[in-house]
Design a protein around this motif. Structure first.
Motif, PDB file in Angstrom:
ATOM      1  N   GLU A  67       1.012  -1.361  -0.080  1.00  0.00           N
ATOM      2  CA  GLU A  67       0.022   0.092   0.082  1.00  0.00           C
ATOM      3  C   GLU A  67       0.942   1.206  -0.068  1.00  0.00           C
ATOM      4  N   VAL A  68       1.875   1.201   0.872  1.00  0.00           N
ATOM      5  CA  VAL A  68       2.818   2.226   0.916  1.00  0.00           C
ATOM      6  C   VAL A  68       3.550   2.580  -0.561  1.00  0.00           C
ATOM      7  N   LEU A  69       3.800   1.625  -1.062  1.00  0.00           N
ATOM      8  CA  LEU A  69       4.593   1.684  -2.358  1.00  0.00           C
ATOM      9  C   LEU A  69       3.830   2.102  -3.427  1.00  0.00           C
ATOM     10  N   ASN A  70       2.597   1.613  -3.416  1.00  0.00           N
ATOM     11  CA  ASN A  70       1.360   1.978  -4.383  1.00  0.00           C
ATOM     12  C   ASN A  70       1.081   3.425  -4.383  1.00  0.00           C
ATOM     13  N   THR A  71       1.019   3.952  -3.041  1.00  0.00           N
ATOM     14  CA  THR A  71       0.413   5.029  -2.867  1.00  0.00           C
ATOM     15  C   THR A  71       1.646   6.338  -3.089  1.00  0.00           C
ATOM     16  N   HIS A  72       2.784   6.166  -2.555  1.00  0.00           N
ATOM     17  CA  HIS A  72       3.937   6.889  -2.733  1.00  0.00           C
ATOM     18  C   HIS A  72       4.913   6.982  -3.544  1.00  0.00           C
ATOM     19  N   LEU A  73       5.027   5.567  -4.001  1.00  0.00           N
ATOM     20  CA  LEU A  73       6.231   5.536  -5.389  1.00  0.00           C
ATOM     21  C   LEU A  73       5.497   5.367  -6.679  1.00  0.00           C
ATOM     22  N   GLY A  74       4.159   5.305  -6.717  1.00  0.00           N
ATOM     23  CA  GLY A  74       3.560   4.937  -7.975  1.00  0.00           C
ATOM     24  C   GLY A  74       3.588   3.437  -8.426  1.00  0.00           C
ATOM     25  N   CYS A  75       3.944   2.705  -7.656  1.00  0.00           N
ATOM     26  CA  CYS A  75       3.981   1.199  -8.023  1.00  0.00           C
ATOM     27  C   CYS A  75       2.519   0.653  -8.338  1.00  0.00           C
ATOM     28  N   ARG A  76       2.462  -0.440  -8.702  1.00  0.00           N
ATOM     29  CA  ARG A  76       1.174  -1.148  -9.153  1.00  0.00           C
ATOM     30  C   ARG A  76       1.300  -2.623  -8.799  1.00  0.00           C
ATOM     31  N   LEU A  77       1.449  -2.838  -7.631  1.00  0.00           N
ATOM     32  CA  LEU A  77       1.609  -4.235  -6.980  1.00  0.00           C
ATOM     33  C   LEU A  77       0.304  -4.577  -6.465  1.00  0.00           C
ATOM     34  N   ALA A  78       0.177  -5.917  -6.541  1.00  0.00           N
ATOM     35  CA  ALA A  78      -1.026  -6.447  -6.123  1.00  0.00           C
ATOM     36  C   ALA A  78      -0.953  -7.131  -4.709  1.00  0.00           C
ATOM     37  N   PHE A  79      -2.234  -6.650  -3.790  1.00  0.00           N
ATOM     38  CA  PHE A  79      -2.283  -7.304  -2.544  1.00  0.00           C
ATOM     39  C   PHE A  79      -2.319  -8.866  -2.535  1.00  0.00           C
ATOM     40  N   ILE A  80      -2.013  -9.421  -1.603  1.00  0.00           N
ATOM     41  CA  ILE A  80      -2.266 -10.850  -1.474  1.00  0.00           C
ATOM     42  C   ILE A  80      -3.059 -11.422  -0.314  1.00  0.00           C
ATOM     43  N   GLU A  81      -3.433 -12.606  -0.635  1.00  0.00           N
ATOM     44  CA  GLU A  81      -4.387 -13.176   0.598  1.00  0.00           C
ATOM     45  C   GLU A  81      -3.852 -14.611   0.855  1.00  0.00           C
ATOM     46  N   MET A  82      -4.037 -14.912   2.111  1.00  0.00           N
ATOM     47  CA  MET A  82      -3.755 -16.239   2.595  1.00  0.00           C
ATOM     48  C   MET A  82      -4.552 -17.177   1.994  1.00  0.00           C
ATOM     49  N   LYS A  83      -4.141 -18.419   1.635  1.00  0.00           N
ATOM     50  CA  LYS A  83      -4.726 -19.375   0.642  1.00  0.00           C
ATOM     51  C   LYS A  83      -5.177 -20.453   1.587  1.00  0.00           C
ATOM     52  N   ARG A  84      -6.419 -20.171   2.400  1.00  0.00           N
ATOM     53  CA  ARG A  84      -6.774 -21.134   3.392  1.00  0.00           C
ATOM     54  C   ARG A  84      -7.009 -22.611   3.027  1.00  0.00           C
ATOM     55  N   ASP A  85      -7.129 -22.721   1.806  1.00  0.00           N
ATOM     56  CA  ASP A  85      -7.211 -24.495   1.570  1.00  0.00           C
ATOM     57  C   ASP A  85      -5.744 -24.860   0.743  1.00  0.00           C
ATOM     58  N   GLY A  86      -4.701 -23.938   0.927  1.00  0.00           N
ATOM     59  CA  GLY A  86      -3.509 -24.339   0.344  1.00  0.00           C
ATOM     60  C   GLY A  86      -2.459 -24.880   1.595  1.00  0.00           C
ATOM     61  N   THR A  87      -1.478 -25.223   1.149  1.00  0.00           N
ATOM     62  CA  THR A  87      -0.383 -25.926   2.064  1.00  0.00           C
ATOM     63  C   THR A  87       0.619 -24.507   2.606  1.00  0.00           C
ATOM     64  N   ILE A  88       1.178 -25.008   3.642  1.00  0.00           N
ATOM     65  CA  ILE A  88       2.346 -24.027   4.212  1.00  0.00           C
ATOM     66  C   ILE A  88       3.251 -23.494   3.264  1.00  0.00           C
ATOM     67  N   LYS A  89       3.623 -24.471   2.418  1.00  0.00           N
ATOM     68  CA  LYS A  89       4.590 -24.153   1.090  1.00  0.00           C
ATOM     69  C   LYS A  89       3.995 -23.024   0.126  1.00  0.00           C
ATOM     70  N   GLU A  90       2.819 -23.470  -0.042  1.00  0.00           N
ATOM     71  CA  GLU A  90       2.096 -22.351  -1.032  1.00  0.00           C
ATOM     72  C   GLU A  90       1.804 -21.021  -0.318  1.00  0.00           C
ATOM     73  N   ASN A  91       1.588 -20.887   0.733  1.00  0.00           N
ATOM     74  CA  ASN A  91       1.515 -19.727   1.275  1.00  0.00           C
ATOM     75  C   ASN A  91       2.804 -18.785   1.471  1.00  0.00           C
ATOM     76  N   CYS A  92       3.932 -19.655   1.919  1.00  0.00           N
ATOM     77  CA  CYS A  92       5.114 -19.266   2.007  1.00  0.00           C
ATOM     78  C   CYS A  92       5.544 -18.687   0.672  1.00  0.00           C
ATOM     79  N   ASP A  93       5.342 -19.442  -0.622  1.00  0.00           N
ATOM     80  CA  ASP A  93       5.548 -19.037  -1.861  1.00  0.00           C
ATOM     81  C   ASP A  93       4.695 -17.772  -2.248  1.00  0.00           C
ATOM     82  N   ILE A  94       3.438 -17.571  -2.047  1.00  0.00           N
ATOM     83  CA  ILE A  94       2.835 -16.516  -2.144  1.00  0.00           C
ATOM     84  C   ILE A  94       3.596 -15.190  -1.616  1.00  0.00           C
ATOM     85  N   ILE A  95       3.989 -15.175  -0.299  1.00  0.00           N
ATOM     86  CA  ILE A  95       4.612 -14.154   0.368  1.00  0.00           C
ATOM     87  C   ILE A  95       6.187 -13.868  -0.664  1.00  0.00           C
ATOM     88  N   ILE A  96       6.796 -14.997  -0.720  1.00  0.00           N
ATOM     89  CA  ILE A  96       8.031 -14.660  -1.406  1.00  0.00           C
ATOM     90  C   ILE A  96       7.809 -14.301  -2.801  1.00  0.00           C
TER      91      ILE A  96
END
Length: 225
Positions: free
Chosen positions: A41-70
């Motif tokens: 949010e900070v980068l999109n607002t102040h540096l003009g980036c167009r980054l997507a927000f992420i959500e935890m995958k509740r039906d996924g695995t620990i690895k899948e959620n780690c990969d989303i953050i990475i």
């Protein structure tokens, strides 16, 4: 009570410990999602980036959620690299070196970036300069963020990686079966050991990451007053 509990009476306590550690891991993951979105949010607002927000995958695995953050962090780092390259290109070499010098005061660095931020973003704001200084002219991207990525990758590649996040809602015995496929003493001990090992690093990296991003947002709020 599982049949093996008669042979291993400590197993119920071990199941409880697996459950407790599993919840701690999920809490750390959830915090990392929240903080990454705060940074986005900070980068999109102040540096003009167009980054997507992420959500935890509740039906996924620990690895899948780690990969989303990475993946989200890698995209953030790519955007910050663009800003860094633009600053290096627009600033005099001596000023750019000052920006990278950890001994220089942040107020001085912000003043340096303020001179060229409008050329990079099309407008000059104190908040944008503060974000650029805090994320590009500090050790956040090279140290704290990279450490979190490393720990997340280790968790994903470990015994814990294949565990489904949603198993938490199934009850303690179901969690144990989902994680281990059995309730034998050695398997429970192995799970506890794996959780404890990775949680120590993950908690430390997550707390530093959270603190660093909170510093960024607080600096931005201060600059906007």
């Amino acid at each position: 009570m599982a049949q093996s509990d008669f042979l291993y009476p400590e197993n119920p306590k071990r199941r409880q410990e697996v459950n407790r550690l599993h919840q701690q891991l999920l809490d750390c993951l959830s915090d990392s999602f929240d903080v990454t979105n705060k940074l986005t949010e900070v980068l999109n607002t102040h540096l003009g980036c167009r980054l997507a927000f992420i959500e935890m995958k509740r039906d996924g695995t620990i690895k899948e959620n780690c990969d989303i953050i990475i993946q989200a962090i890698m995209k953030i780092q790519k955007e910050l690299q663009k800003v860094d390259e633009a600053l290096k290109d627009k600033l005099e070499p001596t000023l750019y070196r000052k920006l990278q010098d950890i001994k220089e005061r942040e107020t001085e660095k912000i003043a340096i970036v303020q001179k060229v931020i409008s050329v990079i973003l099309g407008e000059a704001t104190s908040a944008a300069s503060a974000v650029a200084v805090k994320l590009v002219g500090s050790n956040i991207t090279t140290g704290i963020i990279n450490k979190l990525v490393t720990v997340l990758a280790q968790i994903g590649a470990s015994l814990l990686g294949s565990i489904g996040v949603a198993v938490l809602g199934l009850g303690i015995d179901m969690i144990v079966r989902a994680i281990l496929g059995a309730v034998e003493k050695t398997q429970l001990q192995a799970a506890i050991k794996s959780y404890e090992k990775h949680l120590v690093e993950f908690k430390s990296a997550s707390e530093k990451y959270n603190h660093a991003i909170t510093e960024v947002t607080n600096l931005v709020k201060h600059q906007m007053k």
